[in-house]
Design a protein around this motif. Structure first.
Motif, mmCIF file in Angstrom:
data_model
loop_
_atom_site.group_PDB
_atom_site.id
_atom_site.type_symbol
_atom_site.label_atom_id
_atom_site.label_comp_id
_atom_site.label_asym_id
_atom_site.label_seq_id
_atom_site.Cartn_x
_atom_site.Cartn_y
_atom_site.Cartn_z
ATOM 1 N N PHE A 47 0.835 -1.196 0.000
ATOM 2 C CA PHE A 47 0.000 0.000 0.000
ATOM 3 C C PHE A 47 0.877 1.257 0.000
ATOM 4 C CE2 PHE A 47 -3.618 -2.457 2.178
ATOM 5 C CZ PHE A 47 -4.346 -2.551 1.006
ATOM 6 N N HIS A 48 1.863 1.268 0.873
ATOM 7 C CA HIS A 48 2.739 2.434 1.027
ATOM 8 C C HIS A 48 3.426 2.792 -0.294
ATOM 9 C CE1 HIS A 48 6.779 4.180 1.725
ATOM 10 N NE2 HIS A 48 6.216 4.833 2.735
ATOM 11 N N ASP A 49 4.023 1.797 -0.954
ATOM 12 C CA ASP A 49 4.787 2.067 -2.165
ATOM 13 C C ASP A 49 3.898 2.473 -3.332
ATOM 14 O OD1 ASP A 49 6.981 1.490 -0.661
ATOM 15 O OD2 ASP A 49 7.391 -0.473 -1.578
ATOM 16 N N CYS A 50 2.682 1.915 -3.377
ATOM 17 C CA CYS A 50 1.745 2.311 -4.439
ATOM 18 C C CYS A 50 1.272 3.765 -4.243
ATOM 19 C CB CYS A 50 0.547 1.365 -4.467
ATOM 20 S SG CYS A 50 0.922 -0.278 -5.111
ATOM 21 N N LEU A 51 1.088 4.158 -2.990
ATOM 22 C CA LEU A 51 0.560 5.496 -2.688
ATOM 23 C C LEU A 51 1.641 6.575 -2.671
ATOM 24 C CD1 LEU A 51 -1.952 4.697 0.219
ATOM 25 C CD2 LEU A 51 -2.522 5.275 -2.148
ATOM 26 N N ALA A 154 3.793 -0.374 -7.646
ATOM 27 C CA ALA A 154 3.162 -0.926 -8.850
ATOM 28 C C ALA A 154 3.966 -0.634 -10.105
ATOM 29 C CB ALA A 154 1.747 -0.373 -8.988
ATOM 30 N N ASP A 155 4.865 0.367 -10.074
ATOM 31 C CA ASP A 155 5.670 0.685 -11.240
ATOM 32 C C ASP A 155 6.766 -0.347 -11.483
ATOM 33 O OD1 ASP A 155 6.807 1.566 -8.819
ATOM 34 O OD2 ASP A 155 8.168 2.919 -9.878
ATOM 35 N N LYS A 156 7.120 -1.097 -10.438
ATOM 36 C CA LYS A 156 8.178 -2.101 -10.567
ATOM 37 C C LYS A 156 7.670 -3.532 -10.370
ATOM 38 C CE LYS A 156 11.722 0.740 -11.102
ATOM 39 N NZ LYS A 156 12.648 1.020 -10.006
ATOM 40 N N THR A 249 -5.122 -14.762 4.254
ATOM 41 C CA THR A 249 -5.163 -14.798 2.789
ATOM 42 C C THR A 249 -6.316 -13.957 2.251
ATOM 43 O OG1 THR A 249 -6.317 -16.928 2.931
ATOM 44 C CG2 THR A 249 -3.963 -16.990 2.501
ATOM 45 N N PHE A 250 -7.434 -13.900 2.983
ATOM 46 C CA PHE A 250 -8.521 -13.018 2.576
ATOM 47 C C PHE A 250 -8.062 -11.566 2.566
ATOM 48 C CE2 PHE A 250 -11.729 -9.982 4.068
ATOM 49 C CZ PHE A 250 -12.576 -9.994 2.972
ATOM 50 N N ALA A 251 -7.343 -11.161 3.612
ATOM 51 C CA ALA A 251 -6.858 -9.781 3.700
ATOM 52 C C ALA A 251 -5.943 -9.461 2.521
ATOM 53 C CB ALA A 251 -6.127 -9.571 5.024
ATOM 54 N N ILE A 252 -5.080 -10.412 2.166
ATOM 55 C CA ILE A 252 -4.186 -10.204 1.027
ATOM 56 C C ILE A 252 -4.985 -10.090 -0.267
ATOM 57 C CG2 ILE A 252 -2.414 -11.323 -0.380
ATOM 58 C CD1 ILE A 252 -1.285 -12.464 2.275
ATOM 59 N N ALA A 253 -5.994 -10.944 -0.437
ATOM 60 C CA ALA A 253 -6.820 -10.912 -1.650
ATOM 61 C C ALA A 253 -7.548 -9.581 -1.780
ATOM 62 C CB ALA A 253 -7.822 -12.067 -1.628
ATOM 63 N N LYS A 254 -8.103 -9.108 -0.684
ATOM 64 C CA LYS A 254 -8.825 -7.837 -0.723
ATOM 65 C C LYS A 254 -7.870 -6.687 -1.012
ATOM 66 C CE LYS A 254 -12.340 -5.130 1.663
ATOM 67 N NZ LYS A 254 -13.325 -5.096 2.763
ATOM 68 N N ALA A 255 -6.686 -6.728 -0.386
ATOM 69 C CA ALA A 255 -5.679 -5.699 -0.651
ATOM 70 C C ALA A 255 -5.273 -5.718 -2.125
ATOM 71 C CB ALA A 255 -4.464 -5.931 0.240
ATOM 72 N N ASP A 256 -5.066 -6.905 -2.663
ATOM 73 C CA ASP A 256 -4.672 -7.053 -4.057
ATOM 74 C C ASP A 256 -5.745 -6.485 -4.978
ATOM 75 O OD1 ASP A 256 -2.906 -8.048 -6.085
ATOM 76 O OD2 ASP A 256 -4.299 -9.695 -6.414
ATOM 77 N N MET A 257 -7.006 -6.760 -4.677
ATOM 78 C CA MET A 257 -8.103 -6.259 -5.500
ATOM 79 C C MET A 257 -8.158 -4.731 -5.457
ATOM 80 S SD MET A 257 -10.586 -6.738 -7.566
ATOM 81 C CE MET A 257 -10.832 -8.512 -7.548
ATOM 82 N N MET A 258 -7.940 -4.151 -4.291
ATOM 83 C CA MET A 258 -7.956 -2.697 -4.155
ATOM 84 C C MET A 258 -6.866 -2.057 -5.003
ATOM 85 S SD MET A 258 -8.635 -2.690 -0.068
ATOM 86 C CE MET A 258 -8.065 -1.037 0.225
ATOM 87 N N ILE A 259 -5.685 -2.654 -4.995
ATOM 88 C CA ILE A 259 -4.562 -2.102 -5.756
ATOM 89 C C ILE A 259 -4.793 -2.254 -7.256
ATOM 90 C CG2 ILE A 259 -2.105 -2.458 -6.260
ATOM 91 C CD1 ILE A 259 -1.875 -3.210 -3.207
#
Length: 582
Positions: A47-51, A154-156, A249-259
């Protein structure tokens, strides 16, 4: 090696760098607890690196709108994502003030939008932070994650690649726990085979696809389906839905979907079998690797209650044995498959043949085959998964088969269609390379019988059957109980059956039972009869038998010669050993 394997190596390298944070956790945390720190920290760093590129813009926007009643829309537009962070801190500024690292890090986390807070709550992260503070490891962990090698922007690092980093970290975490073999992580080579099979006969015209994974883990099957569809039709839109029971794993999936910019509300938490989060939904494509070899005792009450609803529920055709719930996931998928939908689901060998005629597993096979929904079964090689070396199968089910496949089932033995890895990942020693995948997809697409590839090397074999060939009538054959004079014992004028002589026969479902009985039984047991009240319909798919190849046994003289040679070698070795000290 294929590009897939090379990418997998980079993913492994990245996850190894992250997992090495555990070097700072040894002592305060036990090895099986390392993931409790590393998984949520990886999500936060992603999250940090994307933002980071829009951080200043978000802070400026927040100062302008913070007193408004609704601010989310302004801040998500400023961040470029469906989430944001209004804290003034970054990992860099957190490290600049080590004395206040705890308070500042908590301030940073509190600045995330509500949907990120929901993700972090699934990790129970507050307690983990407290333990890191008490053990003086919080600063060190943040410093390691802020190193250049720990960058996850996300750029890398693409969404798909980052998802696989998450997947590999979860695998390492589970291995430290020694979790059950049923929790199989699906590597990208297998997922791409499944996606290509699901999309092989699709006519693309810019339409919207709904894709569902009922046991999504960290959602990598959904990510790959979206990637594949867009590669084939850049105008298509893809809406992904998934359910997962494991909080991390749910938390990771939701985070992935948000990104990735999808709707995080489509990622839902709960047990698919007992807490269906998508009741009434229909999906165009379903792709899944549900657990197998795992019992459903926890869900038994809810599953049995839904089974009693009949066609109004998901489990009307029957229930599998309590020790293995994988067929319940198949039924769940079929209940949610659109009328023109298609599903690829991974199973072990049990659903092919377990259960006698009239049993739950057999009735489920009957339901699938008599509705003509089973399109193909693809047998993979052993050692394809990170957590298990057993043989696995991809079941392809379609609610709208093309005319030339109607009433037919294609079986593909791809157990010889792989390349050995240079380095295994867990128990995964074999890869389905690009070439292997092309062979299997070609065999499926051409829908002909034969060998695809080199029979002496990498190949798969296709065979096609009428669906009815898998069905049979199990008949019960009785013979009379005889008295001391050798006469049949009668009761109310009817012969009494001798239970010790009772036998059963499986009669192909297309064959007339009486004709079979007359031909096969009566010549050897003239007094026998069929108890037709006990006749049951059964279905099984003996895939191993269909692809069995007879191996000529070694000649006896050759075996004897080899044994004598071994005996001579042993005798020489013993003689050398005994006289070594002379």
């Amino acid at each position: 090696m294929s590009a897939i394997t090379n990418v997998g190596t980079n993913i492994s390298e990245k996850s190894t760098v992250i997992w090495n944070v555990a070097n700072h956790l040894a002592g305060p945390f036990k090895p099986h607890e390392y993931g409790l720190v590393i998984l949520p920290m990886t999500v936060v760093k992603r999250f940090h690196d994307c933002l980071l590129p829009t951080h200043s813009k978000v802070l400026e926007t927040y100062e302008k709108v913070k007193n408004l009643e609704v601010v989310d829309g302004f801040l998500t537009r400023a961040s470029g994502y469906q989430f944001y962070n209004t804290s003034k801190y970054t990992f860099e500024t957190l490290l600049a003030d080590p004395e206040n690292i705890e308070a500042n890090f908590k301030d940073y986390l509190a600045g995330f939008s509500g949907n990120v807070q929901d993700v972090l709550s699934k990790f129970d992260f507050d307690n983990i932070i407290k333990r890191m503070v008490e053990s003086n490891t919080l600063y060190l962990v943040i410093k390691e994650f802020n190193s250049p090698k720990g960058y996850l922007g996300a750029d890398k690092v693409s969404a798909v690649d980052c998802g696989y980093v998450f997947e590999d970290l979860v695998r390492r975490f589970n291995e430290s726990y020694g979790e059950e073999a049923g929790a199989h992580f699906t590597s990208r080579d297998i997922i791409y085979l499944m996606t290509d099979i699901l999309l092989s006969d699709t006519n693309f015209n810019g339409q919207n696809f709904t894709v569902y994974d009922m046991a999504m883990g960290t959602s990598q099957m959904l990510s790959c389906m979206e990637e594949r569809i867009h590669a084939l039709d850049e105008d298509a839109t893809v809406t992904c839905f998934g359910q997962e029971f494991n909080p991390s794993t749910f938390a990771i999936a939701k985070a992935d979907m948000m990104i990735r910019g999808g709707d995080p509300n489509n990622m839902r938490f709960g047990d698919t079998l007992s807490e269906d989060q998508f009741k009434g939904y229909k999906f165009d494509r379903i792709i899944s690797n549900p657990p197998f070899g795992i019992d459903w005792k926890r869900e038994q009450k809810a599953v049995e209650a839904e089974a009693k609803l009949g066609e109004a529920g998901r489990f009307a055709p029957g229930l599998p044995k309590i020790s293995d719930g994988q067929q319940l996931f198949v039924l769940n998928g079929l209940a949610k498959l659109a009328d023109d939908g298609k599903m690829a689901i991974i199973q072990n060998g049990s659903p092919l043949f377990s259960g006698d005629a009239g049993s739950g597993p057999s009735n489920i096979r009957q339901y699938i085959l008599e509705n003509d929904w089973l399109d193909a079964i693809i047998q993979l090689s052993t050692d394809q998964f990170m957590n298990t070396g057993i043989s696995t199968y991809i079941w392809v089910l379609s609610k709208d088969k093309p005319g030339y496949r109607a009433g037919k089932v294609q079986l593909i033995d791809a157990s010889h269609c792989y390349e050995a890895r240079r380095k295994s990942i867990g128990t995964k020693r074999n890869d389905i390379t690009d070439y292997c995948r092309e062979l299997i997809v070609k065999a499926y697409g051409e829908f002909t019988e034969g060998i695809f590839g080199d029979k002496n090397g990498i190949y798969c074999e296709s065979k096609i059957f009428d669906a009815v060939e898998f069905g049979y009538n199990k008949i019960v054959i009785e013979q009379p109980l005889l008295d001391e004079n050798g006469k049949p014992v009668l009761k109310k004028g009817k012969k009494v059956a001798d239970a010790s002589l009772r036998d059963t026969e499986n009669v192909p479902i297309e064959e007339d039972i009486d004709a079979y009985f007359t031909r096969e039984i009566l010549p050897y047991a003239p007094d026998a009869w069929i108890d037709k009240t006990k006749t049951k319909v059964g279905y099984e798919i003996p895939m191993t038998r269909y692809f069995y190849e007879y191996q000529t046994p070694e000649v006896a003289d050759d075996i004897l010669s080899r044994i004598i040679g071994l005996e001579d070698e042993i005798a020489v070795s013993l003689k050398t050993l005994l006289h070594k000290g002379d």
